[in-house]
Design an enzyme around this catalytic site. Structure first.
Site, PDB file in Angstrom:
ATOM      1  N   TYR A 151      12.589  -1.831 -35.079  1.00 15.36           N
ATOM      2  CA  TYR A 151      12.788  -1.710 -36.326  1.00 15.36           C
ATOM      3  C   TYR A 151      13.578  -0.241 -36.642  1.00 15.36           C
ATOM      4  CZ  TYR A 151       9.464   1.964 -37.718  1.00 15.36           C
ATOM      5  OH  TYR A 151       8.609   2.942 -37.871  1.00 15.36           O
TER       6      TYR A 151
ATOM      7  N   ARG B 173      20.513   3.686 -32.685  1.00 11.51           N
ATOM      8  CA  ARG B 173      19.160   3.726 -32.400  1.00 11.51           C
ATOM      9  C   ARG B 173      18.559   2.422 -32.218  1.00 11.51           C
ATOM     10  NH1 ARG B 173      15.237   7.775 -35.008  1.00 11.51           N
ATOM     11  NH2 ARG B 173      15.158   6.416 -36.606  1.00 11.51           N
TER      12      ARG B 173
ATOM     13  N   LYS C  76      11.706   2.379 -30.960  1.00 12.49           N
ATOM     14  CA  LYS C  76      11.130   2.365 -32.301  1.00 12.49           C
ATOM     15  C   LYS C  76      10.690   0.882 -32.513  1.00 12.49           C
ATOM     16  CE  LYS C  76      12.321   4.076 -36.797  1.00 12.49           C
ATOM     17  NZ  LYS C  76      11.117   4.793 -37.310  1.00 12.49           N
TER      18      LYS C  76
ATOM     19  N   GLU D  60       4.162  14.641 -32.141  1.00 13.45           N
ATOM     20  CA  GLU D  60       4.671  14.420 -33.365  1.00 13.45           C
ATOM     21  C   GLU D  60       3.720  13.971 -34.289  1.00 13.45           C
ATOM     22  OE1 GLU D  60       7.817  11.314 -33.233  1.00 13.45           O
ATOM     23  OE2 GLU D  60       6.370  10.027 -31.568  1.00 13.45           O
TER      24      GLU D  60
END
Ligand code: PLP
Length: 290
Positions: free
Chosen positions: A31, A50, A149, A182
């Protein structure tokens, strides 16, 4: 609201996917989250690039070309009469027999959800937020590459649960070696002695589009930028800190666990970078370029 579903715009009550969709059964899919300002999707090409990279990394072939996907995003916004919007584009492996083999799914499912952009409370930008370094570690890149992702967010959801239990805004995950990685949906930065620091991609993070732009803005402002492997202590001892993503832009962090960052208020470099970021958005709206 209308939802884009496999080439058609359908009312949200009618936007349904199969219970055999491997996105649902296995979290098999990818996504992107995007943000539109005044009808312009900020850095859309970078997001689509991406998306295709995530597709390649999980061997999911995106049959619709990038231009068609871009058109689909803009058509969805326009059908919903949205100018300032949140956009979520998901592609799952699609429906197929039960079993892990992606070959069971001949046709991926592509969905675009758009929502009116709801501004975050001004207060969190003015005062900054508290984050916590949680126990859940970021997936090791050798186990699940964070560059993907992926629709499967359990790693980050477990960290988010810890953050919620600690009553903080965001969780900061360490990588499997104990270095800063992160947040659950954000990248992390800190400032020390006038320089900007952020975990490198090698720490096992998603290379955020906002992160990259912030580094460019910082360099343009003459701020030294360093990417590397940093310990939790370096964050605790920072003068300033902030988290970034596409929708939040730059959000100051004024407390990490029980340690106050700097003077406990958002710092000057954070403010300067956020101003610079907003100028980049303005420029993009005018020229379509960064
Ligand atoms: N890290 C993770 C794990 C994320 O999920 C996100 C965004 O969703 C980010 C970082 C920030 O990425 P971007 O700046 O491209 O929105």
């Amino acid at each position: 609201m209308f939802i884009y579903l496999n080439g058609r715009l359908v009312p949200e009550e009618k936007a349904r996917v199969s219970v055999f969709d491997h996105g649902f059964l296995y979290g098999d899919g990818i996504y992107e989250t995007m943000r539109a300002y005044c009808g312009v999707v900020f850095m859309i090409d970078e997001h689509i690039r991406r998306l295709f990279r995530s597709g390649e990394l999980i061997k999911l072939k995106i049959v619709r070309p990038p231009d068609e996907i871009k058109r689909a995003i803009y058509n969805t916004l326009s059908k919903n009469r949205l100018k300032d919007a949140y956009i979520r584009l998901s592609i799952s492996r699609g429906p197929g027999e039960i079993g892990l083999d992606p070959g069971l799914c001949p046709k991926p499912t592509i969905v675009i959800i758009t929502k009116r952009f709801k501004e975050y409370p001004e207060e969190i930008y003015k005062k900054g937020v508290r984050v916590s370094i949680v126990k859940t570690r970021r997936n090791a890149p050798e186990a699940l590459n964070p560059k993907i992702k992926s629709l499967n967010f359990l790693n980050n959801i477990l960290a988010k649960i810890e953050a919620k239990e600690a009553g903080v805004y965001e969780a900061v995950m360490l990588n499997y070696r104990g270095y800063l990685a992160e947040g659950t949906i954000t990248n992390i930065f800190f400032v020390k002695d006038g320089s900007l620091f952020t975990p490198s991609v090698e720490a096992g993070i998603l290379d955020g589009i906002t992160r990259k732009l912030i580094m460019k803005v910082a360099k343009g402002n003459g701020v030294k930028v360093e990417e590397g492997l940093y310990t939790p202590e370096s964050l605790y001892g920072a003068d300033e800190a902030f988290i970034t993503n596409t929708t939040l832009e730059i959000l100051p962090v004024t407390k990490v666990d029980n340690k106050t960052i700097g003077n406990g208020i958002p710092g000057p470099i954070t403010g300067e970078l956020h101003k610079g970021y907003k100028e980049e958005v303005e420029r993009y709206l005018r020229t379509g370029k960064i």
